[in-house]
Design a protein around this motif. Structure first.
Motif, mmCIF file in Angstrom:
data_model
loop_
_atom_site.group_PDB
_atom_site.id
_atom_site.type_symbol
_atom_site.label_atom_id
_atom_site.label_comp_id
_atom_site.label_asym_id
_atom_site.label_seq_id
_atom_site.Cartn_x
_atom_site.Cartn_y
_atom_site.Cartn_z
ATOM 1 N N PRO A 46 -5.346 -2.470 -9.499
ATOM 2 C CA PRO A 46 -6.244 -1.452 -9.142
ATOM 3 C C PRO A 46 -6.679 -1.614 -7.742
ATOM 4 C CG PRO A 46 -7.535 -3.058 -10.137
ATOM 5 C CD PRO A 46 -5.996 -3.517 -9.899
ATOM 6 N N GLN A 47 -5.732 -1.017 -6.921
ATOM 7 C CA GLN A 47 -6.245 -1.308 -5.244
ATOM 8 C C GLN A 47 -5.982 -0.127 -4.517
ATOM 9 O OE1 GLN A 47 -4.395 -5.397 -5.504
ATOM 10 N NE2 GLN A 47 -6.350 -6.091 -4.785
ATOM 11 N N LEU A 103 -5.254 -3.257 0.364
ATOM 12 C CA LEU A 103 -4.422 -4.350 -0.027
ATOM 13 C C LEU A 103 -3.834 -5.110 1.196
ATOM 14 C CD1 LEU A 103 -3.063 -6.148 -2.411
ATOM 15 C CD2 LEU A 103 -1.450 -4.374 -2.383
ATOM 16 N N TRP A 154 -1.428 -11.730 -7.540
ATOM 17 C CA TRP A 154 -2.005 -10.950 -6.473
ATOM 18 C C TRP A 154 -1.469 -11.609 -5.169
ATOM 19 C CZ3 TRP A 154 -3.737 -6.842 -8.950
ATOM 20 C CH2 TRP A 154 -4.247 -7.197 -10.373
ATOM 21 N N HIS A 156 0.832 0.100 -2.271
ATOM 22 C CA HIS A 156 -0.303 -0.842 -3.061
ATOM 23 C C HIS A 156 0.023 -0.526 -4.587
ATOM 24 C CE1 HIS A 156 -2.623 2.437 -4.629
ATOM 25 N NE2 HIS A 156 -2.284 3.202 -3.501
ATOM 26 N N TYR A 178 -11.805 -4.618 -5.578
ATOM 27 C CA TYR A 178 -11.364 -3.635 -6.513
ATOM 28 C C TYR A 178 -12.282 -2.916 -7.434
ATOM 29 C CZ TYR A 178 -11.158 -3.178 -11.801
ATOM 30 O OH TYR A 178 -11.822 -2.632 -12.921
ATOM 31 N N TRP A 179 -13.463 -3.647 -7.448
ATOM 32 C CA TRP A 179 -14.536 -2.745 -8.295
ATOM 33 C C TRP A 179 -15.124 -2.008 -7.216
ATOM 34 C CZ3 TRP A 179 -16.563 -1.523 -12.337
ATOM 35 C CH2 TRP A 179 -17.960 -1.113 -12.649
ATOM 36 N N TYR A 233 -4.772 7.927 -6.363
ATOM 37 C CA TYR A 233 -5.722 7.168 -5.435
ATOM 38 C C TYR A 233 -6.418 8.036 -4.324
ATOM 39 C CZ TYR A 233 -3.815 3.144 -8.226
ATOM 40 O OH TYR A 233 -3.764 2.346 -9.366
ATOM 41 N N HIS A 287 -11.424 -9.248 -6.619
ATOM 42 C CA HIS A 287 -12.094 -8.391 -7.810
ATOM 43 C C HIS A 287 -13.144 -7.686 -7.317
ATOM 44 C CE1 HIS A 287 -14.894 -7.844 -11.211
ATOM 45 N NE2 HIS A 287 -13.743 -7.548 -11.650
#
Length: 279
Positions: free
Chosen positions: A35-36, A40, A258, A32, A183-184, A63, A180
């Motif tokens: 920001p994942q 993913l 992406w 990955h 990601y958050w 991570y 997104h």
């Protein structure tokens, strides 16, 4: 053949791993980016499993909570590639490698410096570093400004970790809304994980620049979306200059950066085409 991996160790660092699919299948390692996390690949791997492949997807350095050293020096590409090589050693056989975003950057380094570990290489969105730098004065610098900014200590984590900034982040990166949101939830709202991911940018100036010139000796596919916000056509087209093995470039019209999220079935097809091809 090894049993299932839930984690693996490189020195004092412990990496979380998703290991799925037929245990007796050829192994595809999936990397990955930022920001994942390894989630993913959740919508990509079912097709790979149906085709008889085993998939191993680590949460990479910074991570995984057990693999989060302090100091940007630890996040150089050479260290990230060494993490991959140790994982391949745990698996006990050469693997097919796939990487997206920073996972692609780490993968380019790994296949360039230790080709004997890899049967094939599929890179998504991010070209060979030599292609990236050779295109810098041909428009790529206008896309790459954020890479310098993200390397500044502390400030990027405060901005990207702010709930109020997420609308702007999503529009700038052209992330689909569901991407997104993930990601958050997984990275952006976790300050320690976000800061560690940003350390990959901070480590960029610390790598030996000669490493960017090493050519790849592994059969390679590079896929790039024409609407990628971070990498332009100049860098994408120069990628072939840095591969001295069977090579295929796939231009994905209308796609963004992406790719595993935007088009998981297409990404699975690209991977299967590469891993099923013998030099």
């Amino acid at each position: 053949m090894t049993g299932r991996l839930t984690s693996y160790r490189h020195g004092d660092l412990v990496f979380d791993v998703n290991d799925e699919g037929p245990l007796d299948g050829e192994v595809i390692v999936l990397l990955h980016g930022f920001p994942q996390l390894n989630t993913l690949w959740d919508h990509v791997v079912p097709r790979l499993h149906e085709a008889g492949y085993r998939t191993v997807a680590p949460n990479q350095r910074g991570y995984s909570p057990g693999a989060r050293p302090r100091g940007r020096w630890h996040y150089r590409l050479s260290n990230l590639a060494a993490d991959i090589e140790v994982l391949v050693g745990e698996l006990g056989q050469p693997v097919h490698l796939v990487g997206h975003d920073w996972g692609a950057a780490a993968g380019w380094f790994a296949v360039s410096t230790a080709p004997h570990h890899f049967r094939s290489w599929t890179a998504l969105s991010v070209p060979h570093p030599g292609a990236f730098f050779s295109a810098m004065f041909r428009g790529q610098m206008f896309r790459a400004w954020y890479m310098v900014v993200f390397g500044i200590p502390f400030l990027p984590a405060r901005v990207l970790g702010s709930a109020r900034m997420q609308g702007r982040v999503r529009r700038w990166t052209r992330m689909p809304a569901d991407v997104h949101q993930r990601y958050w939830e997984e990275v952006g709202s976790d300050r320690a994980r976000l800061s560690a991911g940003l350390a990959w940018y901070g480590a960029m100036p610390l790598e030996n620049p000669l490493a960017a010139r090493i050519r790849v000796q592994v059969p390679t596919t590079f896929a790039w979306g024409t609407h990628d916000f971070a990498f332009g056509r100049g860098a994408a087209m120069r990628c072939a200059d840095f591969v001295e093995a069977p090579y295929e470039f796939r231009q994905l019209d209308g796609m963004g950066h992406w790719l595993p999220d935007e088009a998981p079935d297409l990404v699975a097809e690209l991977i299967l085409e590469r891993v099923g091809t013998r030099p």
